[in-house]
Design an enzyme around this catalytic site. Structure first.
Site, mmCIF file in Angstrom:
data_model
loop_
_atom_site.group_PDB
_atom_site.id
_atom_site.type_symbol
_atom_site.label_atom_id
_atom_site.label_comp_id
_atom_site.label_asym_id
_atom_site.label_seq_id
_atom_site.Cartn_x
_atom_site.Cartn_y
_atom_site.Cartn_z
ATOM 1 N N ARG A 110 0.882 -1.174 0.000
ATOM 2 C CA ARG A 110 0.000 0.000 0.000
ATOM 3 C C ARG A 110 0.912 1.213 0.000
ATOM 4 O O ARG A 110 1.654 1.439 0.968
ATOM 5 C CB ARG A 110 -0.917 0.008 1.222
ATOM 6 C CG ARG A 110 -1.614 1.338 1.410
ATOM 7 C CD ARG A 110 -2.767 1.284 2.378
ATOM 8 N NE ARG A 110 -3.888 0.560 1.812
ATOM 9 C CZ ARG A 110 -5.110 0.550 2.314
ATOM 10 N NH1 ARG A 110 -5.374 1.232 3.420
ATOM 11 N NH2 ARG A 110 -6.076 -0.132 1.739
ATOM 12 N N HIS A 137 -7.213 0.783 -6.579
ATOM 13 C CA HIS A 137 -7.400 -0.122 -5.438
ATOM 14 C C HIS A 137 -8.034 -1.415 -5.950
ATOM 15 O O HIS A 137 -9.189 -1.718 -5.656
ATOM 16 C CB HIS A 137 -8.293 0.560 -4.395
ATOM 17 C CG HIS A 137 -8.255 -0.062 -3.033
ATOM 18 N ND1 HIS A 137 -7.455 -1.147 -2.707
ATOM 19 C CD2 HIS A 137 -8.943 0.246 -1.888
ATOM 20 C CE1 HIS A 137 -7.633 -1.460 -1.430
ATOM 21 N NE2 HIS A 137 -8.531 -0.635 -0.919
ATOM 22 N N ASP A 229 -17.501 6.792 -1.651
ATOM 23 C CA ASP A 229 -16.254 6.673 -0.882
ATOM 24 C C ASP A 229 -16.037 8.023 -0.204
ATOM 25 O O ASP A 229 -16.753 9.010 -0.478
ATOM 26 C CB ASP A 229 -15.096 6.303 -1.828
ATOM 27 C CG ASP A 229 -13.792 5.972 -1.089
ATOM 28 O OD1 ASP A 229 -13.809 5.788 0.141
ATOM 29 O OD2 ASP A 229 -12.743 5.903 -1.766
ATOM 30 N N ARG A 296 -13.315 -9.199 1.457
ATOM 31 C CA ARG A 296 -11.939 -8.873 1.086
ATOM 32 C C ARG A 296 -11.034 -10.102 1.247
ATOM 33 O O ARG A 296 -10.161 -10.340 0.428
ATOM 34 C CB ARG A 296 -11.406 -7.718 1.960
ATOM 35 C CG ARG A 296 -12.019 -6.354 1.664
ATOM 36 C CD ARG A 296 -11.574 -5.768 0.332
ATOM 37 N NE ARG A 296 -10.141 -5.616 0.230
ATOM 38 C CZ ARG A 296 -9.442 -4.578 0.671
ATOM 39 N NH1 ARG A 296 -10.067 -3.562 1.233
ATOM 40 N NH2 ARG A 296 -8.126 -4.518 0.519
HETATM 41 N N1 CP Z 1 -11.188 -0.483 2.205
HETATM 42 C C1 CP Z 1 -9.915 -0.537 2.620
HETATM 43 O O1 CP Z 1 -8.964 -0.759 1.852
HETATM 44 O O2 CP Z 1 -9.803 -0.385 3.963
HETATM 45 P P1 CP Z 1 -8.444 -0.188 4.790
HETATM 46 O O3 CP Z 1 -7.914 1.175 4.457
HETATM 47 O O4 CP Z 1 -8.870 -0.308 6.222
HETATM 48 O O5 CP Z 1 -7.473 -1.258 4.379
HETATM 49 N N1 NVA Z 2 -10.176 6.479 -1.334
HETATM 50 C C1 NVA Z 2 -9.773 6.045 -0.012
HETATM 51 C C2 NVA Z 2 -9.934 4.585 0.124
HETATM 52 C C3 NVA Z 2 -9.579 4.020 1.469
HETATM 53 C C4 NVA Z 2 -9.654 2.546 1.542
HETATM 54 C C5 NVA Z 2 -8.349 6.490 0.265
HETATM 55 O O1 NVA Z 2 -7.503 6.369 -0.629
HETATM 56 O O2 NVA Z 2 -8.075 6.969 1.372
#
Ligand code: CP
Ligand code: NVA
Length: 312
Positions: A110, A137, A229, A296
């Site tokens: 990430r 994502h 989102d 997930r």
């Molecule tokens: N939706 C998602 O990726 O959640 P986290 O940021 O908690 O991993």
């Molecule tokens: N769009 C959000 C998604 C979190 C899982 C972010 O990037 O923070």
């Protein structure tokens, strides 16, 4: 490195690979029904394998689901905060990729910058999975697709999805899914917050009907799925001007009432209740967000198996 099955975006899977991942995730979930979460699947297909997950940004779902996914596949997982690694002191992404490739069988990252994930992939000798960047994502959308098919009892092909809010990383991966699997996606976002043009062009080139507008009502009219989102993603600047622009894009019961009668509501979470969605929607009967989060783990398992060459 060439020849490896990296998952930087859903398009790396191709339409056939994505369909295979979704069907496999559902089948593997069904096969372990009733087992405790930590018990391995009967075939333990990744016995002896180790995944390392590296986080430059916070995570609840991605972190937990990858750890549990590896446990259920019979392997093990290391979870590393980028700031605790030499990466945080200037060791390059390329050198980190070379070193990690000598220790583990696959890596999940990430990262703030999608370009860093691409650089990691170019220098890794093991498969890499994108666990969220500023650009996309893919793991989240695999779970979203699975959840929609479970809840609505049919394939997503031919459905109408509405995206209401920021044209962000999660939106970009939803656009890719629409292109790969063939569903209509109507996006309503404030001016200046449209999704990435490259993702839109690629999905349209595959024949997908992607509409981008600025009216939530037009986007959701008769839709099978309504998705939103956060208005402020990790790493983005938060300010009053931004919040004012997004205010008309809240998903509330009046907006949901304009979708199809059986429509479901998705949100990747974390949610900002009272901002992009009201409590009544996220806690209401049309919300699928808890299944979406739980799925997930199943989606990740199938993606890991695909990346490691265990799924065609
Ligand atoms: N939706 C998602 O990726 O959640 P986290 O940021 O908690 O991993
Ligand atoms: N769009 C959000 C998604 C979190 C899982 C972010 O990037 O923070």
């Amino acid at each position: 490195m060439a020849g490896l099955r990296h998952v930087l975006n859903l398009s790396d899977l191709g339409p056939g690979g994505l369909r295979r991942v979704l069907d496999h995730a559902k089948a593997r979930k069904a096969a372990r029904r009733g087992l405790p979460h930590g018990a391995p699947d009967s075939d333990a297909p990744l016995a002896g394998h180790v995944l390392a997950s590296v986080f430059e940004k916070p995570s609840t779902r991605t972190r937990i689901s990858f750890e549990i996914a590896m446990r259920q596949l019979g392997g093990s997982a290391l979870t590393l905060a980028a700031g605790d690694m030499q990466l945080g002191r200037g060791e390059t992404v390329a050198d980190t990729a070379r070193v990690m490739s000598g220790f583990v069988d696959a890596v999940m990252i990430r990262a703030n910058s999608h370009a860093d994930v691409e650089a990691f992939a170019r220098n890794a000798a093991v498969p890499l999975v994108n666990g969220l960047t500023d650009m996309s994502h893919p793991c989240q959308i695999a779970a979203d697709l699975m959840t929609v098919e479970e809840r609505l009892g049919r394939g997503v092909e031919g459905m109408v999805w509405a995206w209401v809010g920021d044209g962000n990383n999660v939106c970009n991966s939803t656009i890719e899914a629409a292109g790969l699997l063939g569903f209509t996606l109507r996006i309503a976002c404030p001016h200046g917050h449209e999704p990435d043009e490259g993702f839109v062009a690629a999905a349209r080139a595959r024949g997908a009907d992607i509409r981008i507008g600025h009216s939530p009502e037009e986007a959701v009219a008769g839709a099978d799925v309504v998705v939103t989102d956060t208005w402020v993603s990790m790493g983005q600047a938060d300010n009053d001007e931004r919040r004012r622009a997004f205010e008309p894009f809240q998903v509330d019961p009046m907006l949901m009432a304009q979708a199809s009668a059986g429509a479901i509501f998705l949100h990747c979470l974390p949610a900002h209740r009272g901002e992009e969605v009201t409590d009544s929607v996220i806690d209401g009967p049309q919300s699928a967000v808890w299944d979406e989060a739980a799925n997930r783990v199943h989606a990740q398992k199938a993606l890991l198996l695909w990346a490691l060459g265990k799924l065609d």
